[in-house]
Motif scaffolding. Structure first.
Motif, PDB file in Angstrom:
ATOM      1  N   ALA A 706       1.812  11.362   7.698  1.00 53.76           N
ATOM      2  CA  ALA A 706       1.819  10.204   8.597  1.00 53.76           C
ATOM      3  C   ALA A 706       0.595   9.320   8.346  1.00 53.76           C
ATOM      4  CB  ALA A 706       1.847  10.678  10.053  1.00 53.76           C
ATOM      5  N   GLU A 707      -0.543   9.960   8.108  1.00 51.72           N
ATOM      6  CA  GLU A 707      -1.764   9.203   7.803  1.00 51.72           C
ATOM      7  C   GLU A 707      -1.587   8.381   6.531  1.00 51.72           C
ATOM      8  OE1 GLU A 707      -5.552   8.105   9.066  1.00 51.72           O
ATOM      9  OE2 GLU A 707      -4.152   9.477  10.034  1.00 51.72           O
ATOM     10  N   LYS A 708      -0.955   9.006   5.547  1.00 55.40           N
ATOM     11  CA  LYS A 708      -0.713   8.315   4.279  1.00 55.40           C
ATOM     12  C   LYS A 708       0.251   7.147   4.476  1.00 55.40           C
ATOM     13  CE  LYS A 708       0.209   9.516  -0.553  1.00 55.40           C
ATOM     14  NZ  LYS A 708       0.606  10.593  -1.489  1.00 55.40           N
ATOM     15  N   ALA A 709       1.261   7.344   5.312  1.00 53.05           N
ATOM     16  CA  ALA A 709       2.219   6.266   5.598  1.00 53.05           C
ATOM     17  C   ALA A 709       1.539   5.101   6.291  1.00 53.05           C
ATOM     18  CB  ALA A 709       3.365   6.813   6.451  1.00 53.05           C
ATOM     19  N   LEU A 710       0.700   5.406   7.264  1.00 50.29           N
ATOM     20  CA  LEU A 710       0.013   4.336   7.998  1.00 50.29           C
ATOM     21  C   LEU A 710      -0.904   3.537   7.079  1.00 50.29           C
ATOM     22  CD1 LEU A 710      -0.825   6.236  11.319  1.00 50.29           C
ATOM     23  CD2 LEU A 710       0.945   4.504  10.953  1.00 50.29           C
ATOM     24  N   CYS A 711      -1.507   4.234   6.095  1.00 51.31           N
ATOM     25  CA  CYS A 711      -2.373   3.515   5.140  1.00 51.31           C
ATOM     26  C   CYS A 711      -1.568   2.531   4.301  1.00 51.31           C
ATOM     27  CB  CYS A 711      -3.089   4.510   4.235  1.00 51.31           C
ATOM     28  SG  CYS A 711      -4.381   5.447   5.083  1.00 51.31           S
ATOM     29  N   LEU A 712      -0.287   2.852   4.062  1.00 47.42           N
ATOM     30  CA  LEU A 712       0.553   1.940   3.277  1.00 47.42           C
ATOM     31  C   LEU A 712       0.872   0.662   4.037  1.00 47.42           C
ATOM     32  CD1 LEU A 712       3.284   4.193   1.566  1.00 47.42           C
ATOM     33  CD2 LEU A 712       1.465   2.904   0.445  1.00 47.42           C
ATOM     34  N   TYR A 713       0.933   0.753   5.355  1.00 45.95           N
ATOM     35  CA  TYR A 713       1.368  -0.397   6.163  1.00 45.95           C
ATOM     36  C   TYR A 713       0.170  -1.336   6.386  1.00 45.95           C
ATOM     37  CZ  TYR A 713       4.446  -2.869   9.378  1.00 45.95           C
ATOM     38  OH  TYR A 713       5.263  -3.812   9.972  1.00 45.95           O
ATOM     39  N   ARG A 714       0.019  -2.271   5.443  1.00 46.31           N
ATOM     40  CA  ARG A 714      -1.111  -3.200   5.504  1.00 46.31           C
ATOM     41  C   ARG A 714      -0.720  -4.536   6.125  1.00 46.31           C
ATOM     42  NH1 ARG A 714      -3.535  -3.143  -0.453  1.00 46.31           N
ATOM     43  NH2 ARG A 714      -4.655  -4.919   0.472  1.00 46.31           N
ATOM     44  N   GLY A 715       0.493  -4.638   6.557  1.00 44.25           N
ATOM     45  CA  GLY A 715       0.993  -5.874   7.170  1.00 44.25           C
ATOM     46  C   GLY A 715       2.497  -5.785   7.273  1.00 44.25           C
ATOM     47  N   HIS A 716       3.099  -6.793   7.873  1.00 40.60           N
ATOM     48  CA  HIS A 716       4.531  -6.734   8.105  1.00 40.60           C
ATOM     49  C   HIS A 716       5.312  -7.019   6.822  1.00 40.60           C
ATOM     50  CE1 HIS A 716       3.438  -6.212  12.170  1.00 40.60           C
ATOM     51  NE2 HIS A 716       3.039  -7.467  12.381  1.00 40.60           N
ATOM     52  N   PHE A 717       6.530  -6.498   6.778  1.00 43.56           N
ATOM     53  CA  PHE A 717       7.387  -6.550   5.600  1.00 43.56           C
ATOM     54  C   PHE A 717       7.715  -7.994   5.209  1.00 43.56           C
ATOM     55  CE2 PHE A 717      11.823  -6.606   3.912  1.00 43.56           C
ATOM     56  CZ  PHE A 717      11.591  -5.927   2.727  1.00 43.56           C
ATOM     57  N   LEU A 718       7.395  -8.351   3.962  1.00 41.82           N
ATOM     58  CA  LEU A 718       7.696  -9.680   3.396  1.00 41.82           C
ATOM     59  C   LEU A 718       7.410 -10.783   4.401  1.00 41.82           C
ATOM     60  CD1 LEU A 718      11.018  -9.002   1.396  1.00 41.82           C
ATOM     61  CD2 LEU A 718       8.674  -9.014   0.542  1.00 41.82           C
ATOM     62  N   ASP A 719       6.202 -10.749   4.945  1.00 43.89           N
ATOM     63  CA  ASP A 719       5.850 -11.709   6.007  1.00 43.89           C
ATOM     64  C   ASP A 719       5.911 -13.147   5.518  1.00 43.89           C
ATOM     65  OD1 ASP A 719       5.420 -11.792   8.667  1.00 43.89           O
ATOM     66  OD2 ASP A 719       3.252 -11.481   8.587  1.00 43.89           O
ATOM     67  N   GLU A 720       5.654 -13.334   4.205  1.00 42.19           N
ATOM     68  CA  GLU A 720       5.693 -14.701   3.669  1.00 42.19           C
ATOM     69  C   GLU A 720       7.121 -15.224   3.560  1.00 42.19           C
ATOM     70  OE1 GLU A 720       5.705 -11.994  -0.006  1.00 42.19           O
ATOM     71  OE2 GLU A 720       5.054 -11.975   2.087  1.00 42.19           O
TER      72      GLU A 720
END
Length: 778
Positions: A706-720
């Motif tokens: 879970a810690e590793k997953a949270l590190c991957l989430y650096r922002g929302h999906f395809l926000d641009e």
């Protein structure tokens, strides 16, 4: 009386005709001319003049031809003549009646000298043997032997030597020497005996040059045989103690090269082997120090030694240098076959499988054309090992069949290797019983053979099979035996094989700390030596160990290189492992970045816009079997069916070109997929790591993932791409999962009493999404 077809009449009638109708009507000078020149198989004015002393020999020959005196003019050249075979036989018969035995001996001797002067060695030797001029025949044979052997005419040379009296060979030990050289391709054991006899005679005479050359040649002959020659190396060591200085630098280079060759194969534990290797390598690299054949043999054994020692880069350099040298040299067929065999071995160790297959089939083809079979089974064995290691079982079956066809003329090692190949093939099919049976057969065949690499490979293979069959005790026993052989060989490759297998065994049995320790040692050694392939290569084992190494941060650069070079692919794509050397990596959380083979792809603007949109749409649709129409509707909602379909086709082609690999984006039955063995997406990895959890949310493994997953989430999906309606659903789902995971992970840390870590977790959630009310409430 005319005689148009003399070969159809009884020989006496023919001879009577020649004597009465032809010979009797000639003057004495012409008769003597004919009798002497009859000993020449072909007559030229120069040779006839030298032999007879007749200054106008050319005119005599021309008149004989014009008068139809059974004298033919050769079509190849107008100045060469030949007597009809029966007329020549008559002349030689008459010569024995006319001349004394001493005169016949002289004529033959002089004719041989003339032929030798004209470069017609074969006819000269035949005349000398017929004249029983044994000394002159022996010297001419010795002089021409290197040329004939290079030309592949060893059998002719052996026939000549065989026609000399035995006592002549005893007086001329170089005849034994060249006899051994001629026997090498067909019968290495007999070849060695000939060199050994030459060595003994030279030693009795105190001829140090001959002694050294015959010892070196004998040592080389042992390399082609299955049998051990235990006394041969000590014989030279005794000589070197008594004679510390060699007769000349060339002899020294020759002997040291052969001594290294013999030591590396027969006595790899010899304390002076590293010194001999260094000296042999120096001579090998020194232009002119060794003749080409010796340089080839030395290169071969330097390659074998360095491959097993773990100096794989050095081995490749040696064989490449030899290839460069051979390009500008006139080499024998045996030399070419030997070179191809050596290249195939290096290609196996470096996992250059296409190059290995080419070298194998070129060598086999030349062997079949020339009848030189000394390396056939060896080179087929290299090809078989390469095919099995590469997982090309169809090619392995072809090579096994070819190897079986050649077993009738194979040595002990080749027969044992055939059964080893059958075992490896059975193991690849999952037939452990068949694999074990063939390994036992190979072991019994090779038991009496003192070939350490064979025994090291057999024991590691048996250790792995015993372990798979649940016999841990036997597995450990074979592993210890393999390791002991590796120590004798000073082989870092064998050490690597043992460490890898032991690491696998420990990890399989749950001894994680010991297994990781062994894996560190194995892959550190693999990196230092550049090891990318071994015998009995098992891809499923290497996949597991590479996954474990990347998880533990062990030799990550080496491991990634190994995965890429060997095409290692887990059965289930390890989406939770960002460190795996994916061919395509896509970051879509907080930014959009595309990496191809580890390199960030820089966007070139409008040209790549649509292909990238297609890639994003496939991610949104899950990457698996998305209908063409579904993708087209997302990307070209305003276009009619045909236009959208054509646009999709063009864009798919551009996307594949951009990714550099057609297999990354697959299309089957109108459905598009991303190959998840080659493509990693952070969004997919994020979801997978949060899904794969133990039954207890508090277990350490789940928290780590879970810690590793949270590190991957650096922002929302395809926000641009927030303006693209087809991104909204997945964006929202991932955002919700992120917020839930932050809260759950923070609460778990808090329950464990790690308040600071809980706060850090909550803060990370707010840094990414400052509107996450669920997190604020914590």
């Amino acid at each position: 009386m005319a005689l148009n077809n003399p070969e159809l009449l009884p020989i006496k009638e023919v001879f009577d005709y020649f004597a009465g109708e032809l010979f009797a009507g000639m003057d004495e000078a012409t008769r003597i001319f004919l009798l002497k020149t009859a000993f020449l198989p072909e007559i030229e004015p120069f040779s006839a003049q030298k032999l007879t002393g007749v200054p106008h020999a050319g005119q005599v020959l021309s008149e004989l031809h014009e008068k139809n005196c059974f004298t033919e003019r050769r079509f190849e050249t107008e100045s060469a003549y030949r007597y009809h075979p029966l007329f020549r036989e008559f002349l030689i018969d008459r010569a024995h009646q006319h001349f004394s035995r001493e005169e016949i001996h002289t004529i033959r001797h002089d004719a041989a000298a003339v032929l030798d002067e004209l470069g017609r060695t074969e006819s000269a030797v035949e005349l000398l043997i017929e004249a029983q001029c044994w000394e002159e025949a022996a010297q001419l044979i010795i002089r021409e032997a290197p040329v004939y052997i290079t030309q592949g005419r060893s059998k002719t040379m052996l026939q000549w030597i065989g026609r000399l009296p035995i006592d002549r060979a005893e007086k001329t030990p170089y005849l034994f020497f060249w006899k051994g050289a001629c026997q090498l391709c067909e019968n290495p054991a007999e070849s060695f005996e000939s060199f050994k006899r030459a060595y003994q005679i030279f030693r009795e005479r105190g001829d140090q040059v001959g002694l050294c050359l015959s010892w070196a040649a004998g040592a080389d002959a042992t390399l082609y045989s299955d049998f051990a020659y235990q006394d041969w190396i000590p014989a030279l060591e005794e000589y070197m103690q008594l004679n510390p200085v060699f007769p000349n630098p060339g002899i020294e280079a020759r002997v040291i090269a052969s001594l290294f060759n013999a030591m590396s194969l027969q006595q790899p534990e010899h304390p002076r082997l590293p010194e001999m290797e260094a000296r042999a390598y120096a001579y090998y690299c020194q232009p002119g120090a060794l003749d080409f054949t010796v340089r080839l043999e030395t290169g071969l054994y330097l390659v074998v030694f360095n491959l097993w020692f773990g100096e794989i880069v050095k081995a490749r350099f040696i064989v490449d240098m030899l290839g460069d040298i051979s390009c500008g040299a006139v080499v024998s067929d045996l030399t070419i076959i030997t070179l191809k065999t050596t290249q195939a071995l290096v290609d196996f160790f470096t996992a250059s499988f296409v190059s290995c297959r080419e070298a194998v089939f070129e060598a086999v083809k030349l062997s079949e054309e020339t009848g030189i079979s000394i390396w056939t089974c060896h080179v087929l064995g290299h090809g078989l090992a390469a095919a099995l290691s590469d997982g090309d079982l169809a090619m392995a079956d072809i090579l096994l069949a070819r190897l079986k066809d050649n077993l009738g003329r194979a040595g002990v090692m080749d027969v044992g290797y055939y059964h080893f190949g059958l075992a490896w093939r059975a193991r690849a099919k999952g037939d452990l019983a068949g694999a074990y049976l063939n390994l036992e057969i190979a072991g019994s065949i090779l038991a009496g053979l003192d070939n350490l690499p064979c025994h090291a490979v057999l024991h590691t293979s048996l250790a792995e099979l015993c372990f798979r069959r649940g016999d841990d005790c036997s597995a450990r026993k074979h592993l210890d035996m393999a390791r002991a052989v590796g120590v004798r060989m000073r082989s870092r490759v064998v050490e690597f094989m043992c460490l890898v297998l032991e690491a696998e065994m420990e990890l399989e049995q749950g001894r994680e700390v010991v297994g990781i320790d062994l894996l560190c040692s194995a892959f550190a050694l693999g990196r230092a030596c550049g090891i990318v392939n071994t015998y009995w290569w098992q891809p499923e084992i290497m996949v597991r160990l590479c996954l474990k190494a990347l998880q533990a941060g062990i030799e990550t650069d080496y491991v990634r290189g190994l995965i890429r070079s060997r095409g290692l692919v887990p059965q289930k794509p390890p989406m939770d492992m960002e460190e795996w050397p994916w061919k395509v990596k896509i970051y879509s959380l907080g930014r959009f970045e595309l990496y191809i083979n580890g390199n960030l792809m820089r966007s070139s603007g409008k040209v790549q816009k649509k292909p990238l949109e297609m890639l994003k749409s496939l991610i949104v649709l899950g990457g698996s079997e998305s209908r063409e129409g579904q993708v087209a509707d997302l990307l070209w909602p305003e276009s009619d069916g045909d236009t959208a379909k054509n646009s999709l086709k063009i864009t798919l082609h551009r996307l594949r070109e951009m990714l550099g690999n057609e297999r990354v984006v697959q299309i089957r039955e109108g459905k598009l997929s991303l190959d998840q063995h080659q493509v990693w997406v952070d969004a997919w990895a994020f979801e997978e790591m949060l899904q794969t959890r133990g039954s207890d949310d508090r277990d350490d493994e789940y928290m780590r993932r879970a810690e590793k997953a949270l590190c991957l989430y650096r922002g929302h999906f395809l926000d641009e791409d927030h303006d693209k309606p087809w991104t909204v659903t997945l964006r929202k789902r991932l955002r919700d999962r992120f917020k839930h995971a932050v809260v759950a992970q923070g609460n778990l840390w808090r329950e464990k009493g790690a308040a600071d870590r809980a706060v850090a977790c909550y803060q990370r959630g707010l840094d990414v999404d400052d509107l996450a009310e669920e997190v604020y409430r914590c």
